[in-house]
Design a protein around this motif. Structure first.
Motif, PDB file in Angstrom:
ATOM      1  N   VAL A  70       0.879  -1.267   0.074  1.00 26.26           N
ATOM      2  CA  VAL A  70      -0.031   0.257  -0.121  1.00 26.26           C
ATOM      3  C   VAL A  70       0.773   1.232   0.083  1.00 26.26           C
ATOM      4  CG1 VAL A  70      -2.000   1.331   1.257  1.00 26.26           C
ATOM      5  CG2 VAL A  70      -1.876  -1.215   1.255  1.00 26.26           C
ATOM      6  N   PHE A  71       2.039   1.191   0.689  1.00 25.85           N
ATOM      7  CA  PHE A  71       2.925   2.461   0.808  1.00 25.85           C
ATOM      8  C   PHE A  71       3.442   2.712  -0.392  1.00 25.85           C
ATOM      9  CE2 PHE A  71       7.463   3.976   1.149  1.00 25.85           C
ATOM     10  CZ  PHE A  71       7.087   5.168   1.747  1.00 25.85           C
ATOM     11  N   GLY A  73       2.473   1.562  -3.423  1.00 27.36           N
ATOM     12  CA  GLY A  73       1.345   2.074  -4.180  1.00 27.36           C
ATOM     13  C   GLY A  73       1.046   3.623  -4.317  1.00 27.36           C
ATOM     14  N   TRP A  74       1.004   3.906  -2.871  1.00 28.67           N
ATOM     15  CA  TRP A  74       0.498   5.429  -2.803  1.00 28.67           C
ATOM     16  C   TRP A  74       1.764   6.084  -3.386  1.00 28.67           C
ATOM     17  CZ3 TRP A  74       4.031   8.556   0.395  1.00 28.67           C
ATOM     18  CH2 TRP A  74       3.277   9.960   0.473  1.00 28.67           C
ATOM     19  N   LEU A  75       2.993   5.862  -3.172  1.00 34.88           N
ATOM     20  CA  LEU A  75       4.251   6.617  -3.554  1.00 34.88           C
ATOM     21  C   LEU A  75       4.387   6.610  -5.120  1.00 34.88           C
ATOM     22  CD1 LEU A  75       6.640   7.589  -2.170  1.00 34.88           C
ATOM     23  CD2 LEU A  75       8.031   5.750  -2.567  1.00 34.88           C
ATOM     24  N   GLY A  77       1.616   6.647  -7.015  1.00 34.00           N
ATOM     25  CA  GLY A  77       0.297   7.295  -7.631  1.00 34.00           C
ATOM     26  C   GLY A  77      -0.807   6.161  -7.807  1.00 34.00           C
ATOM     27  N   GLN A  78      -0.716   4.808  -7.241  1.00 34.23           N
ATOM     28  CA  GLN A  78      -1.852   4.002  -7.480  1.00 34.23           C
ATOM     29  C   GLN A  78      -2.337   3.546  -6.368  1.00 34.23           C
ATOM     30  OE1 GLN A  78      -2.519   2.871 -10.492  1.00 34.23           O
ATOM     31  NE2 GLN A  78      -1.366   4.594 -11.602  1.00 34.23           N
ATOM     32  N   HIS A  79      -2.669   4.350  -5.179  1.00 35.72           N
ATOM     33  CA  HIS A  79      -2.971   3.996  -4.031  1.00 35.72           C
ATOM     34  C   HIS A  79      -4.364   3.299  -3.856  1.00 35.72           C
ATOM     35  CE1 HIS A  79      -5.234   4.532  -0.153  1.00 35.72           C
ATOM     36  NE2 HIS A  79      -3.798   4.058   0.453  1.00 35.72           N
ATOM     37  N   LYS A  80      -5.086   3.697  -4.793  1.00 36.39           N
ATOM     38  CA  LYS A  80      -6.661   3.277  -4.928  1.00 36.39           C
ATOM     39  C   LYS A  80      -6.683   1.954  -5.614  1.00 36.39           C
ATOM     40  CE  LYS A  80     -10.974   3.983  -7.086  1.00 36.39           C
ATOM     41  NZ  LYS A  80     -11.840   4.729  -7.994  1.00 36.39           N
ATOM     42  N   TRP A  83      -5.041  -0.422  -2.496  1.00 36.47           N
ATOM     43  CA  TRP A  83      -5.789  -0.549  -1.469  1.00 36.47           C
ATOM     44  C   TRP A  83      -6.907  -1.516  -1.510  1.00 36.47           C
ATOM     45  CZ3 TRP A  83      -5.715  -0.778   3.472  1.00 36.47           C
ATOM     46  CH2 TRP A  83      -6.930  -0.596   4.134  1.00 36.47           C
TER      47      TRP A  83
END
Length: 100
Positions: A70-71, A73-75, A77-80, A83
């Protein structure tokens, strides 16, 4: 590539590349930092035995992987996406109560 885009619900090839990079970076990072964490916790094959050591290492890597996925992914730009991926994976292994 089209099959992955449809299955993952994403729009373009660039997102597929970024998602595959996130999976690679997450796995490598979890594996790389696993041994120093076990050493810090003084968990060795001598103190726990070979089988117990590897079971603890696999459990630790699994837990770290979930957070790192998740980290990263957020970094990237793909957090959604990550998650939602995480929620689906934890639900499938019976840990749904930890995500709600």
């Amino acid at each position: 590539m089209e099959k992955l885009k449809k299955r993952w619900g994403i729009d373009n090839n660039w997102q597929v590349v970024v998602i595959l990079i996130v999976f690679a970076v997450t796995g490598s990072t979890a594996s790389y930092i696993g041994k120093p964490i076990l050493n810090f916790l003084n968990i060795t094959t001598e103190s726990f035995g070979v089988y117990s050591y590897w079971i603890l290492r696999i459990v630790l890597l699994f837990i770290m992987y979930q957070f790192l996925l998740v980290f990263f992914g957020w970094l990237f730009g793909q957090h959604k996406f990550f998650w939602n991926f995480e929620k689906k994976m934890l639900t499938r292994i019976g840990l749904k109560r930890f995500i709600e």
